[in-house]
Design a protein around this motif. Structure first.
Motif, PDB file in Angstrom:
ATOM      1  N   GLN A 137       0.823  -1.207   0.000  1.00 48.21           N
ATOM      2  CA  GLN A 137       0.000   0.000   0.000  1.00 48.21           C
ATOM      3  C   GLN A 137       0.857   1.258   0.000  1.00 48.21           C
ATOM      4  O   GLN A 137       1.914   1.299   0.622  1.00 48.21           O
ATOM      5  N   GLU A 138       0.397   2.266  -0.719  1.00 42.12           N
ATOM      6  CA  GLU A 138       1.098   3.537  -0.721  1.00 42.12           C
ATOM      7  C   GLU A 138       0.178   4.601  -0.158  1.00 42.12           C
ATOM      8  O   GLU A 138      -0.974   4.706  -0.559  1.00 42.12           O
ATOM      9  N   VAL A 139       0.682   5.367   0.783  1.00 41.61           N
ATOM     10  CA  VAL A 139      -0.088   6.484   1.312  1.00 41.61           C
ATOM     11  C   VAL A 139       0.581   7.765   0.837  1.00 41.61           C
ATOM     12  O   VAL A 139       1.750   8.004   1.144  1.00 41.61           O
ATOM     13  N   HIS A 140      -0.152   8.550   0.047  1.00 38.79           N
ATOM     14  CA  HIS A 140       0.391   9.829  -0.406  1.00 38.79           C
ATOM     15  C   HIS A 140       0.050  10.870   0.643  1.00 38.79           C
ATOM     16  O   HIS A 140      -1.026  11.457   0.611  1.00 38.79           O
ATOM     17  N   ALA A 141       0.970  11.073   1.569  1.00 39.81           N
ATOM     18  CA  ALA A 141       0.689  11.989   2.671  1.00 39.81           C
ATOM     19  C   ALA A 141       0.829  13.443   2.232  1.00 39.81           C
ATOM     20  O   ALA A 141       0.116  14.315   2.694  1.00 39.81           O
ATOM     21  N   LEU A 142       1.780  13.681   1.311  1.00 39.86           N
ATOM     22  CA  LEU A 142       1.926  15.021   0.725  1.00 39.86           C
ATOM     23  C   LEU A 142       1.980  14.855  -0.791  1.00 39.86           C
ATOM     24  O   LEU A 142       2.715  14.012  -1.292  1.00 39.86           O
ATOM     25  N   ARG A 143       1.206  15.670  -1.472  1.00 40.69           N
ATOM     26  CA  ARG A 143       1.139  15.501  -2.923  1.00 40.69           C
ATOM     27  C   ARG A 143       1.736  16.701  -3.653  1.00 40.69           C
ATOM     28  O   ARG A 143       1.268  17.062  -4.731  1.00 40.69           O
ATOM     29  N   GLY A 144       2.717  17.347  -3.087  1.00 40.71           N
ATOM     30  CA  GLY A 144       3.328  18.495  -3.758  1.00 40.71           C
ATOM     31  C   GLY A 144       2.994  19.788  -3.054  1.00 40.71           C
ATOM     32  O   GLY A 144       2.174  20.565  -3.528  1.00 40.71           O
ATOM     33  N   GLY A 167      -1.936  15.645   6.514  1.00 44.76           N
ATOM     34  CA  GLY A 167      -0.522  15.728   6.149  1.00 44.76           C
ATOM     35  C   GLY A 167       0.235  16.827   6.869  1.00 44.76           C
ATOM     36  O   GLY A 167       1.368  17.137   6.507  1.00 44.76           O
ATOM     37  N   LYS A 168      -0.366  17.390   7.905  1.00 42.86           N
ATOM     38  CA  LYS A 168       0.306  18.476   8.639  1.00 42.86           C
ATOM     39  C   LYS A 168       1.615  17.998   9.257  1.00 42.86           C
ATOM     40  O   LYS A 168       2.658  18.625   9.076  1.00 42.86           O
ATOM     41  N   SER A 169       1.535  16.877   9.961  1.00 43.35           N
ATOM     42  CA  SER A 169       2.755  16.395  10.622  1.00 43.35           C
ATOM     43  C   SER A 169       3.815  16.019   9.605  1.00 43.35           C
ATOM     44  O   SER A 169       5.015  16.226   9.824  1.00 43.35           O
ATOM     45  N   ASN A 171       7.411  17.579   9.589  1.00 45.20           N
ATOM     46  CA  ASN A 171       8.655  16.801   9.652  1.00 45.20           C
ATOM     47  C   ASN A 171       9.580  17.123   8.487  1.00 45.20           C
ATOM     48  O   ASN A 171      10.799  17.159   8.640  1.00 45.20           O
ATOM     49  N   ALA A 172       8.978  17.349   7.316  1.00 45.70           N
ATOM     50  CA  ALA A 172       9.795  17.632   6.136  1.00 45.70           C
ATOM     51  C   ALA A 172      10.484  18.984   6.264  1.00 45.70           C
ATOM     52  O   ALA A 172      11.691  19.096   6.032  1.00 45.70           O
ATOM     53  N   ILE A 173       9.735  20.016   6.673  1.00 44.47           N
ATOM     54  CA  ILE A 173      10.356  21.340   6.735  1.00 44.47           C
ATOM     55  C   ILE A 173      11.256  21.480   7.962  1.00 44.47           C
ATOM     56  O   ILE A 173      12.087  22.369   8.019  1.00 44.47           O
ATOM     57  N   GLY A 174      11.108  20.562   8.914  1.00 50.82           N
ATOM     58  CA  GLY A 174      11.952  20.636  10.103  1.00 50.82           C
ATOM     59  C   GLY A 174      13.173  19.754  10.019  1.00 50.82           C
ATOM     60  O   GLY A 174      13.927  19.645  10.980  1.00 50.82           O
ATOM     61  N   GLY A 175      13.354  19.082   8.874  1.00 49.12           N
ATOM     62  CA  GLY A 175      14.531  18.223   8.746  1.00 49.12           C
ATOM     63  C   GLY A 175      14.449  16.981   9.621  1.00 49.12           C
ATOM     64  O   GLY A 175      15.459  16.386   9.980  1.00 49.12           O
ATOM     65  N   LEU A 176      13.220  16.563   9.961  1.00 54.73           N
ATOM     66  CA  LEU A 176      13.074  15.355  10.777  1.00 54.73           C
ATOM     67  C   LEU A 176      12.826  14.115   9.932  1.00 54.73           C
ATOM     68  O   LEU A 176      12.896  13.003  10.419  1.00 54.73           O
ATOM     69  N   SER A 177      12.458  14.323   8.672  1.00 57.86           N
ATOM     70  CA  SER A 177      12.382  13.173   7.775  1.00 57.86           C
ATOM     71  C   SER A 177      12.645  13.662   6.355  1.00 57.86           C
ATOM     72  O   SER A 177      12.545  14.849   6.074  1.00 57.86           O
ATOM     73  N   LYS A 178      12.997  12.740   5.501  1.00 57.89           N
ATOM     74  CA  LYS A 178      13.324  13.128   4.127  1.00 57.89           C
ATOM     75  C   LYS A 178      12.074  13.049   3.278  1.00 57.89           C
ATOM     76  O   LYS A 178      11.384  12.027   3.295  1.00 57.89           O
TER      77      LYS A 178
END
Ligand SMILES: Nc1ncnc2c1ncn2[C@@H]1O[C@H](COP(=O)(O)OP(=O)(O)O)[C@@H](O)[C@H]1O
Ligand SMILES: [Mg+2]
Lengths: 348, 259
Positions: free
Chosen positions: B39-46, B66-68, B72-79
């Motif tokens: 399964q793929e979850v598109h949490a952020l779509r652009g 997709g807030k978290s 996480n993306a803008i905080g450098g906590l995940s790629k």
């Protein structure tokens, strides 16, 4: 020109070991209850291993000692069959060379029979003088003696047995080694062979029993080692995985993965050492006390091979510390390499 | 508005015009796909977003939008799976783990819904821990930590453990910790979600106050309407896409669910 005064990114400082140690000690202190549980988990594993090893040693020692005691009784009864009770008698000892442990024990047993006099000749002057005996020259050794015992690993072929035994009260020579030259040259008295040569079939069955025993103890040690590995891994793994969130949080605050790994390395070494020491102590104490209550303190203590016990203790200690380190550092490595977001989400 | 990659880059390094504020975080077409088995979850779509220095930005959206993930993306906590995140004009993807740690330590302060305080440490120790990571002397860190705890109104609880504090007090401690190394940015992921109404409002007031006093940029994800009034700008996210940007004055809060 209004250059935006943004910071450039630098390398994060690598904290010294002292900081990590401080954090670890504080963590252990504050999580005392949890740390003790982990320490006890390690201790339990090592205590199990150590008690198995100690039990092996104790039972081995006790059974050897019992064999020796039976043998001594047998040797004494062989001797007294020809001399009568040794109480208030005089005996002579001709020592040709170094004694083996059984001979030493036998001569000790002789001394405890209430002799009037024990006359002792050293054929080799470099041998240490015996305690509780009158050292005499060869011609005087058998004076008034009920028997002369020939002991030691050495050459006694030069002895003129008939001359030596002339002043003796009873012409009895007892030898502890079958190859003693007295057998060829001595006539006109009684020769008692105290040693016992095993028959060939006895030797075979003894060797087989020894082999079985060794296989059995290897098997027991391997199984207990496995139990220990699983027990320790389990308690260390638990104590690390339940802190994944904490690891994630620390990374969010700017901790380097290497710092986190160092934390767990130090912590697991400390906990592993404490647990293993505790385990070794209990693993020795418990079986020793248990067997002492059935065989008696003296028996267990005198027959135990303490050197080997020390080596086993060291081995268990090393096993405990190494296992603890491996079991903690591996998951800590895994967690420290996780992206913080994933570590924070995990609630194992 | 759709820019080519080159235009985006040119735009990125352009000098801010007079009066225009500096972009402190820029997210460009950030996508995130979670794979769970097949399964793929598109949490952020652009998601493309500029966050300006010194603003209080709220990211609004229902649970699961997709807030978290964006946080996480803008905080450098995940790629992110694709797209770029620039913090202070530095491409986060280009940083090695050492530099990322530095960034997380000094540039960004994180606040979480569940506080994520280290339970075995006192408030003060929680606050001084990131200072230790920054290499600050423990004496100095202690003084600074006490000062920050006073600033967030927790001076009298400095030596208490998180478990001995109320939710609001724990979150204050977390805010103090986020401020430890004087970051430029504070990222807060639903900081009021676990708090009651009044405490939540206190928390927002505190953040707004800190924004003014310390001139930090605050990015706060929320699905709580009350959080919006204090913000300078609101971004709506729905199903992994940013759907709307507005100023609080443009919104009629009386209408309840705002979209
Ligand atoms: N680590 C993850 N693994 C799989 N799916 C995830 C993960 N994190 C988030 N998701 C999914 O991504 C979507 C967005 O989640 P999230 O960003 O946490 O939303 P929000 O914070 O707005 O509630 C949700 O459908 C969620 O189930
Ligand atoms: Mg969320």
């Amino acid at each position: 020109m209004t250059t935006p005064q943004h910071q450039t990114i630098h390398e994060q400082v690598s904290l010294p070991v002292s900081v990590a140690l401080e954090v670890v000690l504080q963590g252990i202190r504050i999580r005392l209850g949890r740390s003790i549980v982990t320490i006890l988990g390690v201790a339990l594993g090592i205590a199990f291993l150590m008690s198995i090893l100690t039990t092996q040693l104790v039972t081995q020692g006790v059974s050897d000692e019992e064999k020796t005691r039976t043998e001594l009784v047998r040797m004494l009864s062989f001797l007294t069959a020809d001399t009568g009770p040794l109480h208030e008698r005089t005996l002579g000892v001709i020592q040709a060379g170094p004694l083996n442990p059984l001979e030493t024990r036998f001569l000790q047993t002789i001394r405890e029979q209430g002799l009037t006099r024990l006359q002792w000749t050293l054929l080799n002057k470099s041998l240490p003088a015996p305690k509780d005996a009158d050292v005499v020259d060869l011609p005087a050794v058998a004076k008034d003696a009920s028997a002369v015992i020939v002991v030691g690993d050495g050459d006694s072929s030069a002895v003129d047995w008939s001359a030596v035994l002339a002043p003796a009260r009873q012409k009895v020579i007892a030898i502890t080694r079958p190859n003693t030259s007295a057998t060829q040259t001595f006539a006109g008295g009684t020769l008692v062979t105290l040693s016992r040569e095993l028959r060939a079939d006895e030797k075979v069955s003894l060797a087989a029993a020894e082999k079985r025993e060794r296989a059995r103890s290897i098997w027991i040690i391997v199984v207990s080692l496995l139990v220990t590995v699983i027990g320790i891994s389990n308690s260390m793994l638990m104590s690390v995985t339940e802190r994944f969130r904490e690891i994630g949080t620390m990374k969010c605050l700017g901790a380097l993965s290497s710092f986190i790994r160092r934390l767990f390395l130090i912590e697991s070494t400390l906990i592993g050492t404490m647990g293993a020491l505790l385990g070794v102590a209990f693993g020795i104490l418990f079986p020793v006390l248990l067997y002492s209550s059935s065989y008696g303190f003296g028996m267990v203590f005198s027959s135990l091979s303490w050197g080997t016990l020390g080596i086993y203790g060291l081995f268990s200690l090393v096993v405990g510390v190494l296992l603890s380190m491996v079991a903690a550092v591996y998951p800590a490595r895994f967690a420290s390499r996780m992206v913080p977001a994933a570590a924070l989400r995990s609630n194992i | 508005m759709s820019l080519t990659a080159q235009e985006k880059l040119a735009d990125l390094f352009a000098e801010p015009a007079a009066g225009q504020r500096r972009t402190i975080i820029r997210a460009v077409d950030v996508k995130k796909v979670y794979r769970m088995g097949t399964q793929e979850v598109h949490a952020l779509r652009g998601a493309t977003l500029d966050i300006f220095q010194g603003e209080y930005l709220s990211i609004m959206g229902p649970s699961g939008s997709g807030k978290s993930t964006l946080f996480n993306a803008i905080g450098g906590l995940s790629k992110p799976s694709s797209g770029k995140v620039y913090i202070n004009q530095v491409d986060v993807a280009q940083l090695d783990h050492n530099e990322l740690a530095w960034l997380r330590c000094r540039t960004i302060g994180y606040i979480f819904q569940s506080y994520n305080l280290i339970q075995v440490m006192t408030c003060l120790e929680n606050v001084t821990l990131p200072m230790a990571f920054a290499g600050l002397e423990s004496e100095e860190a202690r003084d600074k930590g006490l000062h920050i705890l006073k600033l967030v109104g927790l001076g009298h609880r400095a030596l208490h453990k998180p478990a001995e504090l109320s939710g609001g007090q724990q979150q204050r401690c977390a805010i103090a910790r986020a401020l430890a190394n004087s970051p430029e940015i504070i990222l807060a992921d639903e900081p009021t979600a676990n708090l009651d109404l009044r405490t939540g409002e206190e928390m927002i007031d505190l953040l707004a106050k800190l924004k003014v006093e310390l001139n930090v940029t605050i990015v706060s994800a929320t699905h709580d309407l009350k959080m919006l009034q204090k913000s300078d700008r609101i971004v709506w996210i729905a199903d992994g896409v940013i759907v709307k940007t507005a100023h609080p004055s443009e919104i009629d809060f009386s209408k309840g669910e705002v979209h």
